[in-house]
Write a protein that holds these residues in place. Structure first.
Motif, short mmCIF file in Angstrom:
data_model
loop_
_atom_site.label_atom_id
_atom_site.label_comp_id
_atom_site.label_asym_id
_atom_site.label_seq_id
_atom_site.Cartn_x
_atom_site.Cartn_y
_atom_site.Cartn_z
N HIS A 20 9.95 -33.17 -12.18
CA HIS A 20 10.01 -34.49 -11.54
C HIS A 20 11.29 -34.62 -10.70
O HIS A 20 11.24 -35.04 -9.55
N GLU B 77 12.27 -43.95 -14.10
CA GLU B 77 11.12 -43.09 -13.80
C GLU B 77 10.85 -42.07 -14.91
O GLU B 77 9.73 -41.59 -15.07
N LYS C 12 11.57 -34.94 -6.70
CA LYS C 12 12.17 -36.13 -6.09
C LYS C 12 13.26 -35.72 -5.09
O LYS C 12 13.36 -36.29 -4.01
#
Lengths: 218, 358
Positions: free
Chosen positions: B181, B153, B185
């Motif tokens: 990020h 990712e 997550k």
């Protein structure tokens, strides 16, 4: 400006000229002495500023180093080292300006400025602690102090240079030109006195001869 | 879901928690030599990783051993965790993967050679040493790193962030996007938990995220960064201090009014744990950012411990999160001691920097 006695015309006019030169030289010595006093005062004023500024700089650098070590202790030295690899560098530039100071001497003024002032932080804030920011700020403060110290040192150097020139000029006048002028004046005075004496003797001899001649005719 | 799902992991955590060093044991290490510290740590769970040190014994080599131990512990716990907690732990470990990605990016930015770059990289999880070396080998620049991570990712995150980087030439924005990020997550994974687990995880990890945002805001404000810029560095997920709430407090002019606003927000949200921390900061009349950071970090440990007291341990995620926080701060404290010892910092100063629960 040296005066060779052989080339001196032992005339009254020359004597007057030499006396004028002597009084002018003495005036110059007075002015130079006053200049030296003013320069010494300025020098002391500048020198007095150095120890506190230097102490401040050392203190700031010490604090910056301590904060840096603390940042390493919190975040890890390898991480701090890693972060520094990609940290946005700051480009500093020093602009030099001139400022008229004591006796119209031109002193340098140094101005430290950041070239590329970033609008954001220089590194990732999540990976580091506030100690690192404070350390960087302290280092920046220390840089400003270092530049200020350099400016003062530059001014001190210029003052010392001017002082040594003035001192040399004063010594030259006091110990070379004035004694030469005195010697020349004395020489002319002696010659003139001698001439006067000779003239007086000659007058007396002539008067005596005139008297004798008058008595003979009578 | 029944508490039965914790049958394997909880005894393991309970035993591991018993092995965590007592505050007194940690403070006693301050002032000892690195060899002495290492010999004491060899009698703790760090033994295996310390015995693997092949190079000279330095604060860096010991720090690597401690971090490896932390990661290994997380991986061990992950293996015996129920499905959703395993997912949370795997996303939690992404924080270390993100560190690894960031280190690779920094090394490429600084154009370091392979061996030099590996000094700054701690291989972890999917980014093992071979993978890291391969990325460094095939990547000429930062753009290539993003491309070589395209199967993970981080590739797509970096790809998006790279457009902004190309435009603004600000490297740390790439790092910020990776962190944002990872935390987003983790937050999404917490959302998949159920019942009490979700509540506890949202409080503990939410507090971690909010602390990070508070620290970021205050540091940015101290640097004179504009409000618009500050918003770009914040993690966009939160339990109590959401984007809207933070937008209001960002405008506060000084640290005191900022803390007062946070206390008010915590009170409005009826969040007891946030109130404890920020009221404590308010009472101490903190003016230094370093002290504030310390209080926030300590608040994190204390909240984790409070969760165990508040809810029955062994049947929820509270013990696991408390253990991970205690273990992490133990690693951090040991690192503080070792780095301080190596730099010749006086023991009393080192002790003051330790983060120990009261």
């Amino acid at each position: 400006m040296s005066i060779e006695l052989a080339s001196v015309h032992p005339t009254r006019l020359e004597l007057l000229r030499l006396r004028r030169r002597k009084s002018m030289a003495e005036g110059i010595v007075d002015i130079l002495k006053k200049d030296l006093d003013a320069l010494t005062l300025k020098l002391f004023e500048l020198v007095k500023k150095i120890p506190p500024l230097r102490d401040k700089m050392y203190k700031t650098l010490r604090e910056a180093y301590e904060l840096f070590v603390e940042a390493e202790m919190i975040s890890g030295s390898r991480k701090i080292e890693g972060v520094s690899l990609a940290a946005q560098p700051i480009d500093f530039s020093i602009s030099e300006d001139k400022k008229k100071g004591v006796l119209g001497i031109i002193f340098p003024t140094l101005q430290l400025s950041e070239e590329n002032r970033a609008s954001g932080p220089r590194f990732n804030l999540l990976d580091t602690s506030a100690n690192l920011d404070e350390s960087a700020t302290k280092i920046k403060d220390a840089l400003y102090d270092i530049v200020k110290l350099a400016e003062i040192e530059g001014s001190v150097r210029i003052i010392l240079e001017v002082m040594s020139i003035k001192k040399r000029q004063m010594n030259r006048i006091q110990f070379k030109i004035l004694p030469q002028l005195n010697a020349a004046i004395r020489y002319i005075e002696l010659i003139l006195e001698e001439t006067e004496r000779q003239d007086a003797v000659r007058v007396r001899v002539l008067q005596r001869k005139r008297k004798e001649r008058a008595l003979k005719h009578a | 879901m029944s508490a039965w799902k914790y049958k394997r992991i909880m005894p393991k955590i309970a035993v591991a928690k018993l092995k965590i060093m007592e505050p007194k044991e940690i403070t006693n290490l301050a002032g000892m030599s690195l060899h002495h510290i290492s010999s004491i740590l060899e009698k703790t769970p760090y033994k295996a990783e310390i015995s693997e040190i092949r190079t000279e014994l330095t604060a860096n080599s010991l720090e690597d051993a401690l971090l490896k131990n932390f990661i290994n512990t997380c991986e061990e716990l992950m293996e015996m965790s129920p499905k959703r907690i395993r997912l949370l732990l795997s996303t939690f470990l992404m924080k270390f993967e993100a560190d690894c990605v960031k280190a690779i990016l920094r090394a490429k930015k600084a154009e370091l050679d392979m061996d030099e770059a590996m000094r700054y990289i701690m291989p972890v999880g999917r980014l093992d040493e071979a993978r890291c070396r391969k990325i460094l080998e095939i990547s000429e620049n930062i753009a290539d790193v993003a491309e070589s991570l395209s199967d993970m990712e981080y590739g797509s995150v970096l790809e998006k962030a790279f457009a902004v980087y190309e435009e603004e030439k600000v490297f740390y924005l790439l790092e910020v996007d990776i962190d944002r990020h990872v935390y987003s997550k983790i937050w999404r994974t917490i959302g998949k938990l159920g019942g009490l687990d979700k509540k506890i995880a949202r409080t503990v990890i939410g507090l971690e995220i909010d602390s990070a945002n508070v620290k970021t805001i205050l540091r940015c404000k101290a640097m004179g960064i504009s409000e618009g810029q500050i918003r770009r560095y914040l993690i966009p997920v939160s339990e109590v201090f959401g984007e809207k709430e933070l937008e209001e407090v960002i405008r506060e002019s000084d640290i005191h009014s900022f803390i007062n606003s946070l206390v008010r927000l915590a009170r409005d949200a009826m969040s007891r744990d946030y109130q404890y921390i920020f009221t404590e900061i308010q009472k101490q009349n903190v003016t230094s950012l370093t002290t504030l950071e310390k209080l926030l970090d300590r608040g994190l440990i204390e909240t984790s411990l409070r969760m165990i007291k508040r809810y029955t341990p062994y049947f929820n995620i509270g013990l696991l999160l408390a253990f991970l926080n205690l273990k992490w701060f133990e690693v951090r404290n040991l690192r503080t001691i070792m780095r301080g010892t190596e730099s010749g910092i006086p023991p009393d100063t080192i002790k003051k920097m330790l983060l120990l629960p009261r």
